[in-house]
Design an enzyme around this catalytic site. Structure first.
Site: not given
Lengths: 621, 373
Positions: A321, A358, A364
């Protein structure tokens, strides 16, 4: 022949025969004269050389290598006296006998001595057979000197690293120049037995640090007794190096990794100075600078942890990430996303017949760029990647220096991979698959980076796109003229992005620490911005983390900068197989940054006497 | 009356050129000996001083041989030869071992080398033999004197002293040449030598000592040097060659001063001389020797009788042989055989005997005028 006239004829003949004797004599003397003329006049200079070599023994005076200091003048590498054993083949009467004697006296492998004695090189030049002899061995050899013609013990300087393992990868180590190296032009002027840098700064700055060998002529008689010494050429000590690292910070970085494998790089984003560069596991350069037996060498090379590998500049890992940082800049710059555009995240991203998860299975919700960075939303970046395409991603990745060497002065730096359609065509001879773009968008798949590249990348972001080449040496002290030459920072260009873009991204990165994935990096001392990353090692994971064998666990990343307002330090932490970046890597970065802030803040330095620069050297910087 | 006149004439003919040449060569020899040995212990006295003593004794011998009528001297040839053989036998059994070779008889603090004495005696014997009566036929001219010489030669080779042995053969060959050997006889002899050589070789090679074989091997291939066999020859060549044109100066020869060159004051004194005086010095020394030999041949050619002529030829060929072989071996042209350079090398026996033979040579010149009375 009648007996009567014998005397008469005999005497008459006698004068003729005497002539033969005279002519013969003249001929023979002429022959002698010619021979002597040949020896003394025609070949005279040759024999003059031989007689000079007979009486004078050339002894090389090894130069002292330049010293290496950290940025504040703390000594990192120096030289200590040690005994070396030299053999001059010209004076050796029986080579095999000598090999036997030496191996018996010193307990050396006869094959090793033989190899040294048969290596290419002159017979007149002494060759080094053993270094770092103990005092006992040196005395033993000296006491047997008369039985060992051609052998001598020489005191010379030996590289020493007072800190032991500290900054080992960065300093490197020294060793005898190899036969292959001697063939190369950059090692011209050296000879068998010369010591050169073989790794780290010792290698990349060898030309500066090496110095120049001198020579002395020792007049000896036929029994090897020294009559007098003439120094023909004084050895010239190598130049001293002042590194950019702060050894106190370096120590903290290495201790933070402890026994875990990984790397930590800290640099000053405003000039590229590397403040600390730790790689674990490490090694003791004092050991490697000694002559290793082949067995010892194999042990080190085959060590599973590959301790000689500088993970900071040579370790290539998927960025995970942390790759979302350049992705975010690219998204805004290419207007793929407006700062306010949202993507709805429900925990997965359907592409073709495959669902890309995810990290947060529940999703989210609707996220814009800011939240996507703060919570590291994968779906948002899947979408960005899908819209942008791999080649645009590659273009921005390259802007930040990915897939290319940073130019740091360390040998064998690796570049990592910033994939593109052209790259795949070339490297894999296959077309780029659309699904691969999705993986690449969150720093998985083909993308690999080195910790050094990531430190440089986050530093560039912190510095609003202005990039400097990471460097390790900030000044060179020229020993011959006593001149301290400061090396200027090397700009590497600027990432083409608007200041507004950097402001938005940095704002989000600051919030990653205050309320996002890296709250464990939150410091009461200083504002920190950063991005966590988790580099997947094994594709399929089942069950809880603890059940997975350690070597299949994820690598933990954290890249950070501080203070957020005007960054003076950029850090990349990679902890191998330590799981989630926010949990494993972020606290390390925080510790390091806090240490640095303490070390550089005037209030703290005032009561820390060790922080005063130039403990050993004259105030350099 | 006649006798007294002769004596007087003789003194007139004490050839100053001849003596001057001898003294010049001796002087250069003493300088070189001093140069090599000036920093080492030479026992009771420095080498150069001892050499001067030998030269003094040699001068006495020179005068004795000059005065003593060589005809009466020649009559002592056979008894003297018997004495020499006895001494050689004594050396063989009792002689003091020196460097693996037994060549010495100890006389108090000094040693005496019978083989040096033997050289002069051999010349006397051969000259006496040929002058005694007409020698006709190859048996009397070649084989008989050869057999006469053989016991002495064998004893010397047994010592072993290859150099002296070879000089015996050389003197014998020179004498043969002078008395004249019919080509037929010479041809037969040469043929025999050639035919016998393969058979003789094993015997000769086998009888040599290790160091002799090594020296010969080192001469054949000086660069093949596992045990330092060629060391001596190489160091000698280096010493000579490094002198170049003008030399390194007295006491400046590093090869000899630093003892890379062994035996620098004895057999290898020429290398020391060549190193310190250079090619120019070498030319001077060679010129002195050539002049001395030239004068000696002059004396031989003007000798009044066969005995005198043969004595002169024997002495001059011995001198020639030693000079040529010594210089040749130090310059790497011949194997190292251990022959000193006459008048130059350090050594009592050799110096005294060389000077005695040169006295005998002058004796021949002195007597030649008695022809007219």
């Amino acid at each position: 022949m009648a007996a009567g006239n014998y005397a008469e004829t005999e005497f008459g003949d006698f004068h003729r025969r005497l002539m033969i004797l005279r002519v013969g004599l003249l001929l023979v003397v002429a022959l002698l004269g010619l021979r002597l003329w040949h020896l003394q006049v025609r070949e005279g200079p040759y024999y003059r050389d031989l007689s000079e070599n007979n009486r004078t023994r050339q002894v090389l005076l090894e130069p002292a290598r330049g010293l290496i200091y950290d940025r504040h003048g703390v000594l990192l590498a120096n030289n200590v006296p040690s005994f070396s054993l030299y053999v001059t083949l010209e004076e050796v009467k029986d080579r095999e006998l000598l090999i036997g004697q030496l191996s018996e006296l010193l307990g050396l492998d006869p094959a090793l001595i033989r190899k040294k004695l048969t290596a290419k090189g002159g017979k007149l030049l002494p060759r080094k057979v053993k270094d770092r002899m103990t005092l006992r061995d040196a005395v033993l050899i000296e006491s047997h000197r008369l039985e060992l013609p051609g052998v001598m013990v020489q005191v010379e300087s030996q590289r020493n690293y007072p800190g032991g393992v500290i900054a080992a990868h960065l300093l490197g180590y020294v060793g005898e120049v190899s036969a292959e190296q001697l063939e190369k032009p950059e090692f011209s002027g050296l000879h068998q037995g010369s010591v050169v840098g073989q790794y780290g700064v010792e290698k990349s700055f060898d030309r500066h640090v090496r110095g120049q060998a001198g020579q002395k002529h020792v007049e000896v008689d036929a029994h090897g007794n020294e009559k007098q010494e003439v120094v023909v050429e004084q050895p010239q000590a190598g130049n001293d190096l002042y590194l950019t690292i702060d050894v106190r910070l370096q120590k903290v970085a290495e201790d933070l990794l402890g026994l875990e494998y990984g790397a930590i790089v800290a640099l000053d984003p405003t000039n590229g100075d590397i403040l600390a560069m730790a790689s674990r596991p490490g090694f003791d350069p004092n050991v490697l600078s000694r002559e290793l037996t082949p067995k010892q060498w194999v042990e080190i090379v085959q060590d599973e942890g590959r301790p000689l590998n500088n993970r900071a500049s040579q370790g290539q890992y998927p960025p995970g990430s942390t790759f979302k940082v350049p992705m975010a800049v690219a998204a805004l710059e290419t207007k793929t996303m407006a700062p306010s555009s949202t993507v709805s995240c429900n925990g997965g991203y359907q592409f073709g017949n495959r669902l890309y998860h995810d990290w947060k299975a529940s999703g989210h919700g609707a996220v814009a760029l800011h939240e996507a960075l703060v919570h590291s939303c994968d779906v948002y970046f899947y979408t960005v990647g899908q819209r942008m395409g791999i080649d645009t991603m590659a273009e921005y990745g390259k802007e930040f220096g990915l897939g290319q060497s940073t130019g740091v002065e360390l040998p064998s730096e690796r570049t990592g991979i910033m994939p593109s359609t052209a790259w795949k065509e070339k490297a894999k001879n296959a077309p780029w698959l659309p699904g691969e773009t999705i993986s690449a968008a969150i720093g998985q798949g083909y993308v690999t980076v080195t910790p050094l590249q990531m430190a440089s990348l986050i530093g560039t972001v912190a510095n609003n796109g202005v990039n400097y080449r990471p460097r390790l040496v900030r000044a060179v002290m020229d020993r011959t003229i006593g001149n301290l030459q400061e090396l200027p920072a090397v700009p590497r260009g600027k990432v083409k992005a608007k200041p507004e873009t950097f402001r938005l991204v940095k704002e989000a990165l600051a919030e990653v620490v205050t309320k996002g994935t890296a709250t464990r990096a939150k410091s009461s001392l200083v504002t920190i911005g950063g991005k966590t990353g988790t580099a997947q090692v094994a594709a399929l994971r089942t069950g809880p983390e603890e059940n997975i064998p350690k070597k299949f666990r994820d690598h933990a990343w954290f890249v950070a900068f501080a203070p957020v307002e005007s960054p003076t330090i950029a850090v990349a932490v990679l902890a191998e197989h330590m799981g989630h970046g926010g949990a494993a890597a972020a606290p390390l970065a925080k510790e390091l940054i806090e240490t640095y802030i303490k070390l550089t803040s005037p209030a703290v330095t005032a009561d820390d006497s060790t922080a005063k620069p130039a403990r050993r050297a004259p105030e350099p910087l | 009356m006649i006798d007294r006149l002769t004596e007087a004439r003789g003194f007139d003919n004490f050839d100053l050129r001849y003596v001057g040449l001898i003294l010049a060569i001796l002087g250069l020899g003493v300088l070189s000996i001093h140069s090599v040995t000036h920093d080492q212990q030479g026992g009771i006295a420095p080498y150069y001083l001892k050499q001067l003593i030998w030269i003094g004794l040699g001068a006495a011998a020179f005068l004795v041989m000059w005065v003593w009528d060589y005809h009466s001297l020649a009559r002592l040839a056979y008894p003297a030869y018997a004495l020499v053989l006895l001494m050689l036998l004594f050396v063989l059994f009792e002689g003091r071992a020196s460097k693996g070779a037994q060549r010495w008889i100890a006389l108090g603090p000094f040693t005496f080398q019978p083989s040096e004495f033997a050289k002069l005696v051999l010349i006397l014997v051969l000259a006496h033999y040929y002058s005694k009566a007409p020698r006709v036929g190859w048996l009397q001219r070649v084989i008989m004197p050869g057999l006469l010489m053989l016991p002495g030669l064998l004893l010397i080779l047994k010592q072993p002293d290859l150099g002296s042995g070879l000089s015996f053969v050389a003197v014998y060959a020179a004498m043969l040449l002078m008395v004249g050997v019919r080509s037929q006889a010479l041809g037969v002899m040469l043929l025999f030598s050639v035919m016998l050589f393969p058979f003789a070789w094993e015997g000769v090679w086998g009888s040599l000592h290790d160091y002799q074989r090594q020296r010969i091997m080192a001469f054949v291939d000086p660069d093949y040097d596992p045990g330092g066999k060629g060391y001596h020859a190489l160091q000698s060549k280096i010493a000579i060659g490094s002198g170049e044109l003008t030399g390194k100066g007295l006491f400046g020869g590093t090869q000899s001063q630093l003892k890379f060159l062994p035996e620098g004051h004895t057999d290898f004194v020429f290398a020391v001389f060549a190193e310190e005086w250079g090619f120019l010095g070498v030319l001077v020394l060679l010129a002195l020797f050539v002049a001395l030999i030239w004068l000696s041949l002059e004396i031989a050619s003007k000798a009044k009788d066969q005995l005198g002529a043969l004595l002169a030829v024997g002495i001059v060929s011995m001198l020639c042989f030693c000079v040529v072989v010594n210089i040749g071996m130090t310059a790497g042209m011949f194997p190292i055989v251990g022959i000193p350079l006459p008048l130059v090398s350090y050594g009592g026996s050799a110096t005294i005997m060389t000077m005695a033979s040169l006295g005998l040579l002058l004796n021949v010149k002195r007597r030649r005028l008695s022809l007219f009375y």
